[in-house]
Scaffold this motif. Structure first.
Motif, PDB file in Angstrom:
ATOM      1  N   TRP A 167      -4.885   8.461   2.996  1.00  0.00           N
ATOM      2  CA  TRP A 167      -5.596   7.335   2.384  1.00  0.00           C
ATOM      3  C   TRP A 167      -4.588   6.219   2.169  1.00  0.00           C
ATOM      4  N   SER A 168      -4.667   5.185   3.012  1.00  0.00           N
ATOM      5  CA  SER A 168      -3.787   4.021   2.900  1.00  0.00           C
ATOM      6  C   SER A 168      -4.449   3.044   1.946  1.00  0.00           C
ATOM      7  N   THR A 169      -3.882   2.893   0.770  1.00  0.00           N
ATOM      8  CA  THR A 169      -4.578   2.170  -0.282  1.00  0.00           C
ATOM      9  C   THR A 169      -3.575   1.393  -1.133  1.00  0.00           C
ATOM     10  N   CYS A 215      -3.507   3.842  -5.646  1.00  0.00           N
ATOM     11  CA  CYS A 215      -2.848   5.098  -5.322  1.00  0.00           C
ATOM     12  C   CYS A 215      -2.350   5.780  -6.592  1.00  0.00           C
ATOM     13  N   ALA A 250       2.471  10.776  -2.004  1.00  0.00           N
ATOM     14  CA  ALA A 250       2.302   9.417  -1.497  1.00  0.00           C
ATOM     15  C   ALA A 250       3.636   8.835  -1.082  1.00  0.00           C
ATOM     16  N   GLU A 271      -1.154   0.005  -4.022  1.00  0.00           N
ATOM     17  CA  GLU A 271      -0.290   0.818  -4.868  1.00  0.00           C
ATOM     18  C   GLU A 271      -0.955   1.200  -6.190  1.00  0.00           C
ATOM     19  N   GLN A 294       0.839  -1.197   0.000  1.00  0.00           N
ATOM     20  CA  GLN A 294       0.000   0.000   0.000  1.00  0.00           C
ATOM     21  C   GLN A 294       0.872   1.243   0.000  1.00  0.00           C
ATOM     22  N   HIS A 295       0.274   2.357  -0.388  1.00  0.00           N
ATOM     23  CA  HIS A 295       0.884   3.665  -0.243  1.00  0.00           C
ATOM     24  C   HIS A 295      -0.014   4.518   0.642  1.00  0.00           C
ATOM     25  N   LEU A 324      -1.447   7.995   0.820  1.00  0.00           N
ATOM     26  CA  LEU A 324      -1.666   9.188  -0.001  1.00  0.00           C
ATOM     27  C   LEU A 324      -2.125  10.320   0.908  1.00  0.00           C
TER      28      LEU A 324
END
Length: 385
Positions: free
Chosen positions: A221-223, A228, A262, A225, A180-181, A183
């Motif tokens: 927002w941890s989502t 993102c 991010a 890759e 995840q990234h 953002l």
């Protein structure tokens, strides 16, 4: 050049340690590659500082000098699951003024930097970068890229998750990428947030709205890759629309105030946070998923604990000896392991999985929301961390 302590890294953890030692009878060197600076507008790096760490920053003289107009209390926290679960906290119910305070990373770092510059017992080496680290029975020797050698009884690694100092000391950390990234971006919002923070556990990650002064918010927002990258490629208007939708239009129309950025998310565990004549603090010692908002708080607590021990030690005690450093490691181990375990577990629990698990985790949120004793325990832990 001889010092009692050399701190490598001038981020929030390293600087707060140096400033916390202002009344200690210890000479301190701080090595940093670049002096901090404020962005033209709002900083995209926003932290939720717990009341315990606000008290720490107040104690060392930094918090009172921050611009109050750029600080915002969190007076309520609204958590929403992905299938009807909810968990709500308020400062009023907890009997406190705020659950946390929102502050810009650059504002805190610049204030701590200025405080360190004024300290008689602190010598700043900036710009400077370390080149070699050697340990002898009675001292450690840090050699800088320009050839200067700094000799100290204790070296403190405060140079981030990819710490050069930790690696030079032979401590191999274990990294677990989340895929995840995180953002981040700041927005102006149409509806007042009333000093409330919001968090949604979604199929595409975890979205948090953090209140800023006035009618503005910062998001994390941890989502995954790919998602993102998709969001970063959107035009500003479409990006705002996507963030509005993901937040259930809670604060109405959003207008972008800072460009989105991010960073990759990963859990980092070091097998130990000390070695002879070495201590790790902040992200050099541990990282966690940002869904708890406690990463910077763990770093401040590391600095506070180590500063307290260093300031209180008798003069005949060598601060670089294993016996002294083991006490620091023991003091921090429980909190760090507990928070890493909880945040990693929550991240896994709310990752897209079976419908049955979805119902169970949302039921858990609702059950916790309906039991005041459990809610109060969670709030008290957050306030004191």
């Amino acid at each position: 050049m001889d010092f009692d302590i050399v701190i490598v890294g001038g981020g929030l953890a390293g600087l707060s340690l140096a400033v916390a030692l202002r009344q200690a009878r210890l000479s301190v060197a701080l090595v940093e590659g670049r002096a901090p600076a404020r962005p033209a507008g709002w900083d995209a790096r926003i932290y939720a500082v717990s009341p315990a760490n606000v008290a720490f920053l107040e104690q060392i003289g930094a918090w009172r000098h921050l611009d109050a107009a750029r600080l915002c209390p969190i007076e309520a926290m609204m958590v929403r699951g992905d299938a009807g679960g909810r968990l709500d906290f308020t400062a009023y119910d907890a009997g406190v003024d705020a659950l946390a305070w929102i502050a810009e990373a650059s504002a805190m770092q610049c204030e701590l930097w200025e405080s360190a510059k004024r300290q008689a017992n602190v010598t700043l080496f900036c710009p400077a970068s370390p080149q070699a680290l050697a340990f002898e029975p009675e001292r450690a020797i840090l050699t800088l890229a320009d050839g200067r050698a700094l000799r100290a009884r204790l070296v403190v690694a405060a140079d981030g998750a990819d710490s050069w100092t930790r690696q030079a000391a032979g401590i191999e950390a274990r990294f677990q990428p989340y895929g995840q990234h995180g953002l981040v971006a700041n927005f102006e919002c149409a509806r007042p947030h009333r000093n409330a923070a919001f968090q949604w556990f979604r199929a595409d990650g975890v979205l948090a709205y953090l209140p800023l002064p006035g009618e503005a918010i910062s998001i994390v927002w941890s989502t995954p890759e790919a998602h993102c990258r998709e969001l970063l490629d959107l035009a500003p208007a479409e990006f705002c629309r996507r963030v509005e939708q993901a937040g259930d239009h809670t604060l109405g129309e959003l207008r972008l105030a800072t460009p989105p950025a991010a960073f990759p998310l990963r859990l980092m565990r070091a097998p130990r946070s000390i070695a002879p004549r070495l201590a790790l603090i902040g992200d050099a010692a541990h990282t966690i998923h940002p869904l708890s908002g406690h990463g910077i708080n763990l770093g401040f607590q590391d600095a506070r604990a180590l500063a307290r021990m260093l300031a209180a030690k008798p003069e005949h005690v060598d601060c670089g000896e294993p016996a002294f450093l083991r006490a620091y490691e023991r003091a921090r181990r429980e909190d760090v392991v507990a928070l890493q375990t909880v945040t990693d577990g929550l991240q896994r629990l709310f990752a897209p999985t079976s419908p049955l698990l979805s119902r169970l985790r949302n039921l858990g949120l609702n059950l916790t929301n309906g039991v005041p004793v459990v809610k109060n325990l969670l709030v008290r832990y957050a306030l004191e961390s």
